[in-house]
Design an enzyme around this catalytic site. Sequence first.
Site, mmCIF file in Angstrom:
data_model
loop_
_atom_site.group_PDB
_atom_site.id
_atom_site.type_symbol
_atom_site.label_atom_id
_atom_site.label_comp_id
_atom_site.label_asym_id
_atom_site.label_seq_id
_atom_site.Cartn_x
_atom_site.Cartn_y
_atom_site.Cartn_z
ATOM 1 N N ARG A 97 -42.333 -1.969 14.151
ATOM 2 C CA ARG A 97 -43.618 -2.550 13.608
ATOM 3 C C ARG A 97 -42.570 -2.292 11.966
ATOM 4 N NH1 ARG A 97 -49.332 -4.144 14.446
ATOM 5 N NH2 ARG A 97 -48.780 -1.771 15.221
ATOM 6 N N GLY A 139 -50.294 7.632 24.165
ATOM 7 C CA GLY A 139 -52.254 7.604 23.231
ATOM 8 C C GLY A 139 -52.190 9.106 22.481
ATOM 9 N N ASN A 142 -64.159 2.666 12.661
ATOM 10 C CA ASN A 142 -63.417 3.741 13.391
ATOM 11 C C ASN A 142 -62.229 3.775 12.209
ATOM 12 O OD1 ASN A 142 -62.504 6.658 14.555
ATOM 13 N ND2 ASN A 142 -62.528 5.412 16.373
ATOM 14 N N TYR A 186 -19.301 12.376 -24.078
ATOM 15 C CA TYR A 186 -19.342 12.885 -22.445
ATOM 16 C C TYR A 186 -19.354 14.448 -22.651
ATOM 17 C CZ TYR A 186 -18.782 14.334 -17.972
ATOM 18 O OH TYR A 186 -19.040 15.414 -16.928
ATOM 19 N N ALA A 243 -18.651 11.260 -33.373
ATOM 20 C CA ALA A 243 -18.868 10.413 -32.070
ATOM 21 C C ALA A 243 -17.582 9.997 -30.861
ATOM 22 C CB ALA A 243 -18.989 8.701 -32.545
#
Length: 458
Positions: free
Chosen positions: A18, A82, A174, A366, A380
């Site tokens: 699901r 199971g 449970n 950078y 800058a």
Amino acid sequence: MSTDSLAIAVLAAGKGTRMRSHLPKVLHRLSGQTLLENVLASLGQVSPSRRLVIVGYAAEQVQKTLADVPDLEFIKQTEQLGTGHAVQQLIPALDGFSGNLLVLNGDVPLLRPETLAQMLATHNENGNAATILTAQVLDPSGYGRVFCNENLVVEEIVEHRDCSDPQRQNRRVNAGIYCFNWSALMTVLPQLKADNDQQEYYLTDVIKSLSPVMAVDAADPNEILGINNRKQLAEADDILQDRIKKDWMLAGVTLVNPDSITIDATVKLEPDVIIEPQTHLRGHTVIQTGCRIGPGCLVEDSTIGPNTTLLYSVVSESTLAGGDRVGPYAHLRGQVSVGKNCRIGNFVEIKKSTLGDRTNVAHLSYIGDATLGEKVNVGAGTITANYDGFQKHPTVIGDRTKTGSNSVLVAPIEVGSDVTIGAGSVLTKNVQDDCLVVSRAPQRVIPEWRPREVRGDG
């Protein structure tokens, strides 16, 4: 409880159809960790000697994802028949074991450590053959009902579809979390049969053959919520985020508009940290005291030293020593190490670089694969041209050096200490200490110049 008396088994073999995903359900993430890691985190107040994970669907992927989690043993369940069948797979691995077995579900990630500690304490104090975690829920539809006497001794477990109308009024359900005395369980587990419509082996079927069995109610019913689809995953994340943020606020952290903030379970915060709106803290991030983070920040797998300010910025896999100011709109990534009292300003990207104390990269720059000394000032528009199309190359800038605006440092290159680089320079060769370096084409002025199409001469 002695450390040799407890084994943990986590049921994690299912696909989770699901979820509508190729990813195994237990590997979907919740507040920075997989569902399975969240389940393992609930063991914080117990001391197991064995931690076993029962895997099936995409077992290799589950094992690879959890390869860095210490002391896990993986048990293969080839067919998923199971919960009882899953626990049967433990029989060879626990041969000779005589302690208790705590069975958890890999898709129930909201259990609190103190809840499991209480459950185990009840199990041991009463000498139970089995102890079941239960919860009182407002809407028990779909859950198996647990019927107990006044001492919480379990008398019967009835699946929802088999309940009579009066039985369905019982709100104790449970949770699918069990603690067994392994020796007692082994008297019935090997004989478990699949006598039901689903042809599966149910762990609840062993309960009727064991005595005594007791129930322990979780204080918060949300703890037992299982995850079966993406909607439930989102709801569980809301619950876990609410817990995480409440805990940090009670520990001395200020969250401004907490609903807009997300904090992974793996993040560590110190007192007197302020987290502003729209900030997201992920992975193994540490924020130290006196920091102000946000608004609008993403910090991931990073350590932010004391008294640092981050504003509208992204910091990933990096370390800031403390007293630094970052942003707005800065991006630090890939093992950046920033010294104390540095300034990293707007529209600056720094990648895989080291900055010394009191170094400033104020705007529009950078810096990549570089080592900058102390008190460097990056003007800058400065960039390190670190990539030649094939390889990345290093840049080294010495203490107290200043780069003029729009400078380009073509790596590999070393610039000494106390150097001033003229604005607009392109440097391709190493520069010695204590000098001015200028690299510009001569300025030309051509009077009365116009483009040819403006002059109309052809």
